[in-house]
Design a protein around this motif. Structure first.
Motif, PDB file in Angstrom:
ATOM      1  N   THR A  62       0.841  -1.195   0.000  1.00  0.00           N
ATOM      2  CA  THR A  62       0.000   0.000   0.000  1.00  0.00           C
ATOM      3  C   THR A  62       0.875   1.244   0.000  1.00  0.00           C
ATOM      4  N   ASP A  63       0.594   2.158  -0.919  1.00  0.00           N
ATOM      5  CA  ASP A  63       1.263   3.458  -0.927  1.00  0.00           C
ATOM      6  C   ASP A  63       0.540   4.364   0.069  1.00  0.00           C
ATOM      7  N   LEU A  64       1.250   4.805   1.082  1.00  0.00           N
ATOM      8  CA  LEU A  64       0.665   5.638   2.130  1.00  0.00           C
ATOM      9  C   LEU A  64       1.087   7.089   1.936  1.00  0.00           C
ATOM     10  N   GLY A  65       0.115   7.996   2.024  1.00  0.00           N
ATOM     11  CA  GLY A  65       0.387   9.425   1.908  1.00  0.00           C
ATOM     12  C   GLY A  65      -0.539  10.214   2.810  1.00  0.00           C
ATOM     13  N   PHE A  66      -0.264  11.506   2.943  1.00  0.00           N
ATOM     14  CA  PHE A  66      -1.108  12.370   3.762  1.00  0.00           C
ATOM     15  C   PHE A  66      -2.399  12.701   3.026  1.00  0.00           C
ATOM     16  N   ARG A  67      -3.457  12.916   3.791  1.00  0.00           N
ATOM     17  CA  ARG A  67      -4.751  13.248   3.201  1.00  0.00           C
ATOM     18  C   ARG A  67      -4.897  14.735   2.931  1.00  0.00           C
ATOM     19  N   ILE A  68      -3.937  15.527   3.372  1.00  0.00           N
ATOM     20  CA  ILE A  68      -3.905  16.963   3.072  1.00  0.00           C
ATOM     21  C   ILE A  68      -2.500  17.309   2.596  1.00  0.00           C
ATOM     22  N   ASP A  69      -2.380  18.452   1.905  1.00  0.00           N
ATOM     23  CA  ASP A  69      -1.054  18.862   1.454  1.00  0.00           C
ATOM     24  C   ASP A  69      -0.344  19.635   2.561  1.00  0.00           C
ATOM     25  N   GLY A  70       0.966  19.726   2.450  1.00  0.00           N
ATOM     26  CA  GLY A  70       1.745  20.430   3.455  1.00  0.00           C
ATOM     27  C   GLY A  70       3.220  20.099   3.349  1.00  0.00           C
ATOM     28  N   ARG A  71       3.986  20.610   4.303  1.00  0.00           N
ATOM     29  CA  ARG A  71       5.432  20.386   4.323  1.00  0.00           C
ATOM     30  C   ARG A  71       5.759  19.291   5.330  1.00  0.00           C
ATOM     31  N   VAL A  72       6.535  18.315   4.875  1.00  0.00           N
ATOM     32  CA  VAL A  72       6.917  17.210   5.741  1.00  0.00           C
ATOM     33  C   VAL A  72       7.922  17.717   6.771  1.00  0.00           C
ATOM     34  N   THR A  73       7.598  17.523   8.045  1.00  0.00           N
ATOM     35  CA  THR A  73       8.521  17.953   9.107  1.00  0.00           C
ATOM     36  C   THR A  73       9.392  16.816   9.613  1.00  0.00           C
ATOM     37  N   GLN A 189      10.244  18.456   2.479  1.00  0.00           N
ATOM     38  CA  GLN A 189       9.615  18.422   1.160  1.00  0.00           C
ATOM     39  C   GLN A 189       8.147  18.777   1.286  1.00  0.00           C
ATOM     40  N   VAL A 190       7.648  19.597   0.359  1.00  0.00           N
ATOM     41  CA  VAL A 190       6.227  19.931   0.297  1.00  0.00           C
ATOM     42  C   VAL A 190       5.540  18.915  -0.603  1.00  0.00           C
ATOM     43  N   VAL A 191       4.531  18.256  -0.072  1.00  0.00           N
ATOM     44  CA  VAL A 191       3.867  17.180  -0.806  1.00  0.00           C
ATOM     45  C   VAL A 191       2.391  17.495  -0.960  1.00  0.00           C
ATOM     46  N   PRO A 192       1.803  17.145  -2.097  1.00  0.00           N
ATOM     47  CA  PRO A 192       0.350  17.289  -2.247  1.00  0.00           C
ATOM     48  C   PRO A 192      -0.376  16.135  -1.570  1.00  0.00           C
ATOM     49  N   ALA A 193      -1.652  16.311  -1.394  1.00  0.00           N
ATOM     50  CA  ALA A 193      -2.460  15.254  -0.777  1.00  0.00           C
ATOM     51  C   ALA A 193      -2.420  14.011  -1.659  1.00  0.00           C
ATOM     52  N   GLY A 194      -2.180  12.857  -1.035  1.00  0.00           N
ATOM     53  CA  GLY A 194      -2.187  11.589  -1.749  1.00  0.00           C
ATOM     54  C   GLY A 194      -0.850  11.136  -2.276  1.00  0.00           C
ATOM     55  N   GLN A 195       0.168  12.003  -2.291  1.00  0.00           N
ATOM     56  CA  GLN A 195       1.474  11.563  -2.794  1.00  0.00           C
ATOM     57  C   GLN A 195       2.061  10.504  -1.875  1.00  0.00           C
ATOM     58  N   MET A 196       2.683   9.492  -2.479  1.00  0.00           N
ATOM     59  CA  MET A 196       3.273   8.414  -1.704  1.00  0.00           C
ATOM     60  C   MET A 196       4.444   8.929  -0.865  1.00  0.00           C
ATOM     61  N   VAL A 197       4.347   8.719   0.448  1.00  0.00           N
ATOM     62  CA  VAL A 197       5.430   9.067   1.349  1.00  0.00           C
ATOM     63  C   VAL A 197       6.224   7.819   1.718  1.00  0.00           C
ATOM     64  N   VAL A 198       5.500   6.744   2.046  1.00  0.00           N
ATOM     65  CA  VAL A 198       6.134   5.444   2.281  1.00  0.00           C
ATOM     66  C   VAL A 198       5.245   4.373   1.676  1.00  0.00           C
ATOM     67  N   ARG A 199       5.843   3.235   1.358  1.00  0.00           N
ATOM     68  CA  ARG A 199       5.089   2.074   0.866  1.00  0.00           C
ATOM     69  C   ARG A 199       5.180   0.974   1.911  1.00  0.00           C
ATOM     70  N   LEU A 200       4.026   0.484   2.313  1.00  0.00           N
ATOM     71  CA  LEU A 200       3.963  -0.503   3.385  1.00  0.00           C
ATOM     72  C   LEU A 200       3.538  -1.854   2.818  1.00  0.00           C
ATOM     73  N   ALA A 201       4.365  -2.862   3.062  1.00  0.00           N
ATOM     74  CA  ALA A 201       4.031  -4.238   2.681  1.00  0.00           C
ATOM     75  C   ALA A 201       3.412  -4.938   3.876  1.00  0.00           C
ATOM     76  N   SER A 202       2.190  -5.383   3.704  1.00  0.00           N
ATOM     77  CA  SER A 202       1.503  -6.038   4.817  1.00  0.00           C
ATOM     78  C   SER A 202       2.173  -7.364   5.137  1.00  0.00           C
ATOM     79  N   SER A 203       2.245  -7.671   6.417  1.00  0.00           N
ATOM     80  CA  SER A 203       2.845  -8.934   6.849  1.00  0.00           C
ATOM     81  C   SER A 203       1.804 -10.035   7.020  1.00  0.00           C
ATOM     82  N   ARG A 204       0.563  -9.755   6.674  1.00  0.00           N
ATOM     83  CA  ARG A 204      -0.485 -10.761   6.867  1.00  0.00           C
ATOM     84  C   ARG A 204      -0.361 -11.911   5.873  1.00  0.00           C
TER      85      ARG A 204
END
Length: 360
Positions: A62-73, A189-204
């Motif tokens: 799953t590509d995980l990103g923020f639901r709003i835009d902003g600057r990554v702190t 980095q300033v990212v728009p809403a939905g941009q992939m920040v990390v990709r998570l591989a489920s361990s299930r």
């Protein structure tokens, strides 16, 4: 008038005889047997085992990103990190969102006070109406004011809930336990809403992924069982089932991606090299060189040498599986048949042949 008759000379008669002999075609010579190369049809049991090399991959990434835009702190994880459900992965600058939250709280406080006053006014007007001091129109007006104030209070409460939700969106949390497999943004980095920040591989769930040739895909029986072996530790052997097959081939390799579902135990690390083995043709079949295959009425066939007359017969066959060099025939031939394996495109039925070793 006198007529003279001249008899033909001997030379003229001899020339005529040679001309007549030259016009007559000689009788056709008997066709010589054509040498052919053959193999004996020998049925085999148990089919053939095919082994393919692949790797262990997560079933869900799953590509995980923020639901709003902003600057990554901040970003708390790197590639390969194991995370638990609810663990903090990254944060956004929340200054503006926090200000929006405080404004929403102030609006709610103002709306609460206005609604309380309107409700008190309505109750007072109702008491005066019961004592016949005021007219009904005053009560109706107070009731309308209270309803309007209550609507503004509900709107302010919803706005506050949205502001709280937006503030929570500045914190990226892991939705489930898994492993980070990719990074898409860094701190600052300033990212728009939905941009992939990390990709998570489920361990299930885990899959063994193989790139398989089309010939194997087309001839695979349904619900086939795959034996998966870990290359680094051959003692780890798992049994899996095909989960899905990609509908299109890779444009470069022309192979199809096959995912085999693996059991949860023992867990295999992502990227581990494995081999997958399957067995085709569980019944009896006859393995022949691919060069023996011809066609009759658009169907697969082979040439068989009749043992007595040494003539060719073209027999339709059922081919269960093809490889680059071999075909597997399940019906149409008998054990011991002599099958022609070379030059079949230049042969014809009922042609007299000789075995390649018999020709001197």
């Amino acid at each position: 008038m006198t007529f003279s008759r001249h008899a033909p000379s001997g030379a003229t008669l001899l020339l005529a005889l040679f001309t007549l002999a030259a016009c007559q075609e000689p009788p056709p010579a008997a066709e010589k047997p054509r040498p052919v190369r053959t193999v004996k049809a020998t049925p085999i049991d148990g089919g053939e085992e095919i082994t393919q090399t692949g790797e262990v991959r997560p079933h869900v990434e799953t590509d995980l990103g923020f639901r709003i835009d902003g600057r990554v702190t901040s970003r708390q994880v790197e590639i390969g990190a194991s995370v638990q459900k609810g663990e903090l992965l990254a944060t956004l600058d929340d200054t503006n969102v926090a200000n929006e939250l405080r404004a929403a709280e102030a609006d709610l406080a103002s709306a609460t006070a206005a609604e309380s006053l309107a409700k008190t006014t309505l109750e007072r007007q109702q008491i005066l109406l019961d004592k016949q001091i005021v007219a009904q129109v005053r009560v109706d007006e107070a009731d309308a004011n209270w309803r309007s104030a209550k609507a503004r209070l509900d709107a302010a409460a919803s706005a506050l809930a949205n502001a709280k939700a937006r503030l929570s969106y500045t914190r990226l949390l892991a939705p489930e336990t898994g492993v980070i497999t990719a990074i898409g943004a860094n701190a600052g980095q300033v990212v728009p809403a939905g941009q992939m920040v990390v990709r998570l591989a489920s361990s299930r769930e885990r899959d063994a992924v193989f790139n398989v040739a089309e010939s194997v895909i087309n001839n695979a029986p349904p619900d086939i069982e795959v034996k998966v072996t870990l290359v680094s530790d051959p003692s780890v052997v798992l049994s899996g089932r095909v989960r899905d097959v990609s509908p299109t081939a890779d444009p470069s390799t022309r192979t199809y991606r096959v995912r085999v579902a693996l059991p949860d135990t023992p867990p295999l690390s992502y990227g581990a090299v494995v081999t997958g083995s399957v067995r085709y043709l569980a019944g009896r079949s006859i393995a022949l060189p691919a060069s023996a295959l011809t066609a009759e009425n658009g169907q697969p066939a082979v040439y068989v040498v009749e043992p007595r007359s040494k003539t060719l017969k073209r027999k339709p066959v059922t081919v269960s599986r093809y490889t680059a060099s071999t075909i597997y025939v399940t019906s149409g031939l008998a054990a011991g048949d002599d099958i022609v394996t070379a030059g079949v495109s230049k042969l014809r039925p009922d042609q007299i042949v000789a075995f390649d070793g018999d020709v001197k």
